[in-house]
Design a protein around this motif. Structure first.
Motif: not given
Length: 635
Positions: A602-609, A534-544, A165-175
């Motif tokens: 466009k420089t960034n594409f989500p995985a759905e695209e 790759s046949k499938e991809r779960i990560y977005p595309l970043d073309f800089t 109880f005496f510790l508080e953390y900010k928890t973040t999920m990524s990926g």
């Protein structure tokens, strides 16, 4: 031990996998130690199936610990156990690790490494090891990030933590992997120090059947994409003691920077720039001219040492006198000079692409490692980075194009800034040639124009090199050509315009027939393979940055020859005008013109695209592989 795991010869979910994490478990709890005070205890248990000999290095383990001065600043590693499982004479045989084989070696600074090898490990083995790490909160006040994903597949990755109880953390999920289990429930926590006893929260996170992380093309850096859970300490509130708040805000970050001897104090040291300021004022008539002259001066006067971290090492004045410094020093000096010229200039802190994503929601100075300068003139914003000797005004280097930055103003509150590329990767290639079927050859001239980031890359690589270095590189690009009369214009005379290269060439096809001549008209800049495998991809595309690649070929047919078949024109577009590919062949008399234009705006594409973009590139590759056939007219 599950016999099926030991007998497994290949992983069903990924036949290429050299190994598989069968079980990867970590659990963090907190205790009170009379000597060390509050400590974090991490219990780890790992079980791995070795499928290929290339993964045998996983049976050699090294675990780093920090050992500062005094027991209250020392991590402990104990209860190390290790086992290897093999099939021998039809039975599962377990081989225990000899605990005497554990070695403790000095690593770097105050870090030590505990090293051990798991006995009898070979292709087909299942290896398993566990250990306990005890870390005083004076050494580290938060658990290390827990990654659910690795370079090989993982069937089960689980992380548990019980937070008192005496510790508080900010928890973040990524990926980008979904959690199979995400649970939290109240629980009682007990310590040897009674005032710490009370309630807490137990968390459990599980990712099941995680694929191997593959370093795909068009990403920033691996850490931005791995699925993991991170913790940042925000409050310690021990009963009877003053509570400590660690929650940071961007206002606090800016205040820290402005007051720091290695940042804000150095930014206010500008007396050594007054002579240059006066010189610029006498020459420049407008604010824009002042900005450009200041930028050009630092660009040519200072050499970047290649390092990226926040803060001046030996002071900006010394860096200026030495004509060299880190990125912070170079761009703090630039900002100071711009301010001396009465321009509205401030530093911007950011994270480079290799350092990881800039997270607006986590105000951490440690997450930033780079500085550029920001100028506002008549409502128009400019980003300047004087570390780049061959960049035109406003063209930030590609390593700085990482989404966002934070403006650190002299007065008032800072703000987030979108950091977008000023220009694209632009290349225009042209061939003017004669088709000579009788000789089985093509002879003509070739030119290439590099602009935007293509120009910056070319200049960075070749401006300081002798001519023959680029000449050899050009010849390697087209090894089947005989190249002569290479000429380069605008190497770095005018950074605002393109680098232009021209040469003559001859191409011979030993298999050519005088009656039927095949050739690929995209003679340069051809897309020979799809970068998206790759046949499938779960990560977005970043073309800089955006992309613009054009090729124009003009080919003259000899008398008595015709184009056997006119290829179909092709036009492929991505949704919302994100990209376009146009391919066309025209004929007028004895001239054939082939044009190919590829634009990615466009420089960034989500995985759905992903599939749309992959198909887009596939169509480019297919069209660029299409030959033209020249044949002799029938008498």
């Amino acid at each position: 031990m599950d016999r099926a795991a030991v007998e497994m010869t290949a992983f069903q979910g990924d036949s290429s996998a050299a190994a598989v994490y069968l079980y990867d478990f970590g659990e963090v709890s907190y205790r009170y130690d009379d000597i060390r005070g509050l400590v974090m205890v991490m219990e780890s248990w790992i079980r791995i199936k070795i499928l290929k000999e290339s993964a045998l290095d996983r049976a050699s383990i090294a675990i780093n610990t920090y050992e500062g001065s005094g027991p209250e600043n020392q991590e402990m590693l104990d209860d190390i156990q290790g086992y290897t499982y093999n099939i021998e004479n039809g039975q599962v045989v377990r081989t225990a690790m000899d605990r005497k084989s554990i070695k403790r070696e000095k690593a770097t600074g105050k870090y030590y490494a505990y090293k051990f090898n798991l006995a009898n490990a070979r292709k087909g083995s299942v290896i398993e090891y566990s250990y306990r790490r005890t870390t005083p909160l004076t050494v580290r006040d938060k658990p290390a990030p827990w990654s659910f994903q690795a370079s090989v597949p993982s069937k089960w990755s689980e992380f548990r933590i019980t937070i008192p109880f005496f510790l508080e953390y900010k928890t973040t999920m990524s990926g980008y992997l979904p959690l199979y289990i995400s649970e939290q429930e109240p629980t009682d926590v007990h310590f040897s120090l009674s005032k710490l006893n009370g309630r807490g929260v137990a968390y459990r996170f599980v990712v099941k059947d995680a694929p191997a992380f593959v370093n795909e093309p068009f990403i920033t850096t691996e850490s931005d994409y791995l699925s993991k859970v991170n913790f940042e300490l925000s409050v310690i509130q021990v009963p009877g003691e003053i509570s400590k708040h660690f929650s940071n805000t961007w206002d606090n970050v800016e205040k820290t920077l402005n007051e720091a001897s290695w940042f804000g104090v150095e930014l206010r040291k500008s007396s050594f720039l007054k002579a240059k300021r006066d010189e610029i004022i006498q020459t420049a008539k407008t604010p824009e001219e002042k900005m450009e002259l200041a930028y050009r001066h630092l660009q040519s006067h200072m050499k970047w040492d290649g390092s990226s971290y926040l803060g001046s090492r030996d002071g900006v004045k010394k860096a200026y006198e030495n004509k060299a410094g880190n990125a912070t020093e170079v761009n703090l000096i630039l900002t100071s000079l711009l301010r001396e010229l009465d321009l509205n200039a401030d530093p911007v802190i950011l994270s480079t692409r290799s350092n990881g994503r800039f997270l607006k929601e986590i105000p951490l100075l440690e997450s930033c490692n780079y500085v550029v300068s920001h100028v506002e003139i008549a409502g128009k914003e400019y980003f300047l980075d004087a570390t780049q000797p061959y960049a035109k005004l406003g063209l930030l280097p590609e390593h700085a194009l990482n989404g966002y930055g934070r403006l650190v103003p002299k007065k008032g509150a800072g703000r987030f800034l979108d950091i977008k590329p000023l220009d694209a990767q632009t290349r225009l290639e042209m061939v003017n040639a004669n088709i000579l079927p009788e000789d089985g050859s093509i002879k003509g001239s070739y030119s290439i124009s590099y602009a935007g980031y293509e120009a910056l890359r070319w200049r960075d690589k070749y401006v300081k090199e002798p001519d023959d270095i680029y000449h050899e590189a050009l010849k390697k690009r087209s090894p089947e050509w005989k190249i002569s009369n290479i000429a380069v214009k605008n190497r770095n005379e005018d950074l605002k315009t393109a680098v232009n290269v021209a040469c003559d060439f001859e191409f011979e096809d030993e298999n050519a027939s005088p009656d039927l001549f095949y050739f690929n008209p995209i003679m340069a800049g051809r897309w020979e393979s799809n970068p998206l495998k790759s046949k499938e991809r779960i990560y977005p595309l970043d073309f800089t940055s955006g992309m613009s690649e054009s090729f124009i070929g003009n080919y003259k047919l000899p008398a008595g020859y015709v184009l056997e078949e006119m290829p179909k024109a092709e036009m492929v577009t991505l949704p919302e005008k994100a990209g376009k590919f146009v391919y066309q062949v025209r004929q007028a008399g004895d001239m054939i013109q082939v044009s190919s234009v590829l634009v990615l705006s466009k420089t960034n594409f989500p995985a759905e695209e992903y599939h749309d973009v992959k198909e887009f590139f596939e169509r480019v590759v297919q069209k660029h592989a299409q030959p033209l056939v020249i044949k002799k007219k029938a008498n």
